[in-house]
Design a protein around this motif. Structure first.
Motif, PDB file in Angstrom:
ATOM      1  N   THR A  80       3.660 -33.949 -10.545  1.00 43.15           N
ATOM      2  CA  THR A  80       5.047 -33.854 -11.003  1.00 43.15           C
ATOM      3  C   THR A  80       5.859 -35.110 -10.682  1.00 43.15           C
ATOM      4  OG1 THR A  80       5.818 -32.848  -8.927  1.00 43.15           O
ATOM      5  CG2 THR A  80       4.998 -31.360 -10.652  1.00 43.15           C
ATOM      6  N   ARG A 135      -1.029 -30.632  -7.594  1.00 40.65           N
ATOM      7  CA  ARG A 135      -0.024 -30.154  -8.534  1.00 40.65           C
ATOM      8  C   ARG A 135       1.323 -30.844  -8.268  1.00 40.65           C
ATOM      9  NH1 ARG A 135       4.018 -26.869  -8.168  1.00 40.65           N
ATOM     10  NH2 ARG A 135       3.406 -26.178  -6.074  1.00 40.65           N
ATOM     11  N   LYS A 136       1.696 -30.979  -6.993  1.00 39.11           N
ATOM     12  CA  LYS A 136       2.955 -31.624  -6.653  1.00 39.11           C
ATOM     13  C   LYS A 136       2.921 -33.114  -6.974  1.00 39.11           C
ATOM     14  CE  LYS A 136       4.409 -28.453  -2.970  1.00 39.11           C
ATOM     15  NZ  LYS A 136       4.706 -28.315  -1.511  1.00 39.11           N
TER      16      LYS A 136
END
Length: 505
Positions: A499, A495-496
């Motif tokens: 980004t 998820r990180k």
């Protein structure tokens, strides 16, 4: 229990097409290498591979993953080749960032077709040998320190590392850099290696670490007989050039290998006014003149050295000392010399102190007012409280050794693959690339509970998580066992990474 005394289980081959990966936690590292532009950088900068066969990205990513997975030699690539999860994601990375035409042309690069995902051991050895320059080896002179000139491929590998460092700094928003320069011995039994100062055959690479991030911004592979301070001014300049252009303030810390007056002048004057002055602390040589200056310092000038409010049992004082090398140069910069003394448990016995008040203990010592002290010192251009300067300088102590331990044991920097200097230099450079990819993961995506863990712990808890590989349609699923703590970590890491804005092409 069986009749032969063993527990009741057997090893058998999995039937059918059931696929299992033993390194599920390695997959996000492939994601991160793609997003940070490491693969495109390898293709553009290294330049070993032509229009046929494997690309430079295939070799660079293969060797990086081999390091992160715990491999120690080129032959360990076979372990990754038999891992279906790694192979499937690696195959996607081979196409990452390529145009449609480039993707279609990938298979055409292999005239007889391609039957494997990773380059073979033979091909990896051939690739590493391309970084070796036989003509440079002929320039060696027995008994003299010599650093072979890097060929274009080795220079390109350094550029890949710089581009990775720049991308990590961009995402982390770094604006200051403290550079810690340190060398490490890599002992070996190879006939081609030189003897180090410890009397054993070794190589002695020197590395510049970015203290605020942990990144290795610059590293150079060297023979074991090359002193750590050899060509130090060039080391400092190339280390600074390897930093991102957004860095606004630079500081440098080194041991006595950096105590060279051309280095001090370069930092203090900002390369003669071409850049801002660079703050530095460097351990100075224990010359007889410095010892005499320390002994001449009156008792009232010595102050207790504290760290975090607690006394260390040491004292410090700013001493009046000008080295002979710059004593008569009117244009020479002026520095602060700070002495640190520590009382020895062994007192001064009759006949122990020499004519100049030095004890024959194998360490730098002085005798003041009948007391024996261990003595050390630093030179700096930083103003302010001397105790704060000393404590800041000492933050480098131990960090370099710990990182070199990771490079040599947790990664594959301690097991060199060849007798050829250039091939070993490339192996070391690929290890540094893997190390920086791991540091990038720690800075940008690793869950907080793992950020301060050493790589071998992260490998045990995360990288070596086992998962079943399931492919449905065009989607790949890696299934971990129920309740496995790595599952939540891996989901958070991806998820990180999602980004992060991809590297500008």
């Amino acid at each position: 229990m069986r009749s032969d005394g063993l527990l009741p289980y057997e090893f058998v081959e999995e039937p059918g097409k059931s696929e299992v990966t033993g390194h599920a936690g390695l997959l996000p590292y492939i994601d991160l290498a793609c997003v940070l532009g490491m693969l495109e950088a390898a293709d553009e900068e290294i330049g070993v591979c032509g229009s046929q066969g494997w690309k430079d990205r295939d070799h660079a990513l293969s060797l990086a993953l081999l390091n992160l997975a715990g491999g120690e030699c080129v032959e360990d690539i076979r372990m990754l080749e038999t891992d279906p999860g790694i192979c499937k994601v690696f195959g996607q990375a081979q196409k990452y960032g390529l145009s449609r035409g480039e993707r279609l042309a990938l298979e055409a690069r292999f005239r007889k077709g391609r039957g494997r995902t990773f380059p073979s051991c033979t091909r990896l050895y051939e690739y590493l040998n391309a970084f070796h320059d036989p003509a440079e080896e002929e320039k060696r002179v027995e008994g003299q320190a010599f650093i072979p000139r890097k060929n274009e491929h080795l220079v390109g590998l350094g550029k890949v590392n710089k581009r990775l460092t720049v991308e990590v700094a961009r995402h982390a928003g770094m604006r200051e850099a403290t550079l810690d320069i340190d060398a490490a011995l890599v002992e070996t039994h190879k006939d081609e290696a030189r003897y180090s100062y410890k009397g054993s055959k070794a190589y002695q690479p020197i590395t510049t670490l970015w203290a605020e991030t942990g990144l290795a911004v610059w590293s150079e592979f060297r023979d074991g007989n090359v002193p750590a301070g050899h060509e130090m001014l060039r080391v400092v300049k190339e280390s600074i050039d390897a930093l991102p252009p957004e860095i606004e303030k630079i500081r440098i810390r080194t041991d006595s290998a950096g105590y060279q007056h051309d280095v001090l002048k370069f930092c203090a004057t900002g390369d003669g006014g071409k850049r801002d002055p660079i703050e530095f602390t460097i351990s100075n040589d224990m010359t007889e003149e410095f010892r005499q200056a320390a002994m001449a310092t009156v008792k009232e000038d010595w102050e207790t050295l504290c760290r975090e409010g607690l006394a260390t049992g040491q004292e410090w004082a700013e001493v009046v000392y000008v080295p002979n090398a710059i004593a008569f140069k009117l244009s020479a910069p002026q520095y602060r010399y700070i002495a640190i003394r520590e009382p020895l448990r062994q007192g001064v016995l009759p006949g122990m102190d020499g004519a100049q008040g030095e004890l024959d203990l194998g360490i730098p010592t002085i005798v003041c007012e009948g007391k024996a002290y261990k003595i050390s010192g630093i030179v700096t251009n930083i103003e302010g409280d001397g105790a704060e300067v000393i404590n800041w300088h000492r933050k480098r102590c131990g960090a370099g050794e710990e990182i070199h331990a990771v490079m040599k044991t947790d990664l594959a920097g301690g097991t060199l693959p060849s007798g050829k200097f250039g091939a070993n230099a490339a192996w070391w450079g690929m290890m540094v690339l893997a190390y920086n990819l791991h540091i990038a993961m720690m800075l940008l995506a690793l869950p907080g509970g793992l950020k301060k863990k050493r790589l071998k712990r992260i490998r045990f808890a995360l990288i070596d998580a086992a998962g079943r590989v399931v492919e449905r349609g065009r989607q790949l699923y890696i299934r971990l066992s129920g309740g496995h703590p790595a599952l939540d970590w891996l989901i958070e890491m991806r998820r990180k990474i999602a980004t992060l804005s991809p590297c500008p092409v």
